[in-house]
Write an enzyme that holds these catalytic residues in place. Structure first.
Site, PDB file in Angstrom:
ATOM      1  N   HIS A 158      -6.543   0.067  10.475  1.00 34.26           N
ATOM      2  CA  HIS A 158      -6.043  -1.197   9.552  1.00 34.26           C
ATOM      3  C   HIS A 158      -7.296  -1.663   9.142  1.00 34.26           C
ATOM      4  O   HIS A 158      -8.230  -2.010  10.065  1.00 34.26           O
ATOM      5  CB  HIS A 158      -4.928  -1.995  10.131  1.00 34.26           C
ATOM      6  CG  HIS A 158      -4.603  -2.958   9.249  1.00 34.26           C
ATOM      7  ND1 HIS A 158      -4.933  -4.060   8.509  1.00 34.26           N
ATOM      8  CD2 HIS A 158      -3.532  -2.895   8.515  1.00 34.26           C
ATOM      9  CE1 HIS A 158      -4.239  -4.574   7.520  1.00 34.26           C
ATOM     10  NE2 HIS A 158      -3.430  -3.895   7.672  1.00 34.26           N
ATOM     11  N   GLU A 162      -7.778  -4.790   8.698  1.00 31.60           N
ATOM     12  CA  GLU A 162      -8.039  -6.046   9.541  1.00 31.60           C
ATOM     13  C   GLU A 162      -8.616  -5.587  10.981  1.00 31.60           C
ATOM     14  O   GLU A 162      -9.571  -6.507  11.358  1.00 31.60           O
ATOM     15  CB  GLU A 162      -6.585  -6.801   9.874  1.00 31.60           C
ATOM     16  CG  GLU A 162      -6.023  -7.441   8.274  1.00 31.60           C
ATOM     17  CD  GLU A 162      -4.738  -7.498   8.388  1.00 31.60           C
ATOM     18  OE1 GLU A 162      -3.979  -7.484   9.233  1.00 31.60           O
ATOM     19  OE2 GLU A 162      -4.159  -7.808   7.143  1.00 31.60           O
ATOM     20  N   GLU A 167      -4.590   1.288   1.369  1.00 31.01           N
ATOM     21  CA  GLU A 167      -4.393  -0.189   1.236  1.00 31.01           C
ATOM     22  C   GLU A 167      -5.584  -0.873   0.658  1.00 31.01           C
ATOM     23  O   GLU A 167      -6.395  -1.251   1.455  1.00 31.01           O
ATOM     24  CB  GLU A 167      -4.000  -0.792   2.468  1.00 31.01           C
ATOM     25  CG  GLU A 167      -2.681  -0.392   3.335  1.00 31.01           C
ATOM     26  CD  GLU A 167      -2.286  -1.208   4.216  1.00 31.01           C
ATOM     27  OE1 GLU A 167      -1.034  -1.735   4.150  1.00 31.01           O
ATOM     28  OE2 GLU A 167      -3.005  -1.572   5.211  1.00 31.01           O
ATOM     29  N   GLY A 214      -1.466  -9.043   1.695  1.00 33.37           N
ATOM     30  CA  GLY A 214      -1.469 -10.539   1.723  1.00 33.37           C
ATOM     31  C   GLY A 214      -1.917 -11.491   0.585  1.00 33.37           C
ATOM     32  O   GLY A 214      -1.849 -12.483   0.972  1.00 33.37           O
ATOM     33  N   SER A 239       0.650  -6.273  -0.475  1.00 36.70           N
ATOM     34  CA  SER A 239       1.748  -6.937  -1.267  1.00 36.70           C
ATOM     35  C   SER A 239       2.874  -6.136  -1.965  1.00 36.70           C
ATOM     36  O   SER A 239       3.307  -6.376  -3.179  1.00 36.70           O
ATOM     37  CB  SER A 239       0.895  -7.577  -2.704  1.00 36.70           C
ATOM     38  OG  SER A 239      -0.176  -8.479  -1.956  1.00 36.70           O
TER      39      SER A 239
HETATM   40  P1  PGA Z   1       1.068  -7.170   2.816  1.00 31.29           P
HETATM   41  O1  PGA Z   1       0.138  -6.429   4.045  1.00 31.29           O
HETATM   42  O2  PGA Z   1       2.117  -6.227   2.664  1.00 31.29           O
HETATM   43  O3  PGA Z   1       1.313  -8.240   3.510  1.00 31.29           O
HETATM   44  O4  PGA Z   1      -0.101  -7.294   1.738  1.00 31.29           O
HETATM   45  C1  PGA Z   1       0.208  -4.899   4.391  1.00 31.29           C
HETATM   46  C2  PGA Z   1      -0.669  -4.316   5.169  1.00 31.29           C
HETATM   47  O5  PGA Z   1      -1.732  -5.006   5.476  1.00 31.29           O
HETATM   48  O6  PGA Z   1      -0.199  -3.389   5.874  1.00 31.29           O
END
Ligand code: PGA
Length: 251
Positions: A94, A96, A166, A172, A213
């Site tokens: 991911h 993050e 993504e 987010g 999102s």
């Molecule tokens: P989000 O996150 O739907 O809050 O944008 C998606 C993700 O990071 O998997």
């Protein structure tokens, strides 16, 4: 035919009591949607409680990360085999994790191989940053993430993956990619790279999710695209109504 796939990535949200409440709320509606694959990915500490609730529901369970070693002096890490006892899926790479925890295409590659070795299905995340997007480097970055992240996999192994595209600037933020732009990346960059690495037939069978999102009001526009096979949902997976609405859109 690729079966639609919707996964909720809860990230660092929901203690055990909150996880139980959310899953109990999801169960009636979500278990009925048998035409799609549905998965929830809570924090590690919620996994065993959620596993018990999901028994017999047809809803899959996933973790959000793991280490590639099977055991040893790796304080704070979780082994693939430990996850395989409790869940079927694991989110790997991911953005993050890449951004805050130093993960690279190489470490993602090791994790994918370790997950497959114990029978876990990796949900492999890829996607470009805002700077890379604005510099016109999206295709190059995403192609590299596929080529290096999946290096050395056989077609049989590759066929077991789920990929999630993504774009980092869409996560987010409320700023989703347009469905047409996302679909073009899925088809022309991700699936094309999978085809070169694993063969056209395998590439055509792999689910490629969009993430960033996804909400009830934009879900249908993504799922109606040719190469968007579902969604990895963050914020909207934390509430019963919004996650159910997205899963219904996929079904
Ligand atoms: P989000 O996150 O739907 O809050 O944008 C998606 C993700 O990071 O998997």
């Amino acid at each position: 035919m690729r079966k639609p796939f919707v996964a909720g990535n809860w990230k660092l949200n929901k203690n055990a009591a909150e996880a139980v409440a959310l899953v109990n709320g999801l169960l009636p509606g979500l278990s009925a949607l048998e035409s799609i694959d549905r998965v929830v990915c809570p924090p590690f500490t919620d996994l065993w409680a959620v596993k018990e609730l999901l028994a017999g529901s047809g809803i899959g369970l996933g973790a959000q990360n793991m280490y590639w070693e099977t055991s040893g002096a790796y304080t704070g890490e979780i082994a693939p085999g430990m996850l395989a006892e409790v869940c079927q899926y694991v989110i790997l790479g991911h953005s993050e994790r890449r951004q805050f925890f130093g993960e690279t295409d190489e470490t993602v590659n090791r994790k994918i191989k370790a997950a497959l070795a114990v029978g876990l299905t990796p949900i492999v995340c890829i996607g470009e940053s805002l700077e890379e997007n604005q510099a016109g480097q999206t295709s190059e970055v995403v192609n590299r993430q596929v080529v290096q992240g999946l290096a050395g996999l056989t077609p049989e192994e590759g066929a077991k993956l789920v990929i999630a595209y993504e774009p980092i600037w869409a996560i987010g933020t409320g700023l989703a990619a347009t469905p047409e732009d996302a679909n073009a990346i899925h088809r022309d960059v991700v699936r094309a790279a999978l085809g070169r690495m694993l063969g056209e037939e395998t590439a055509a069978s792999i689910r490629i999710l969009y993430g960033g999102s996804v909400k009830p009001d934009n879900a249908v526009s993504f799922f109606s695209q040719s190469d968007i096979d579902g969604a990895l949902v963050g914020g909207a997976s934390l509430k019963v109504d919004s996650f159910l609405a997205i899963a219904q859109a996929a079904a």
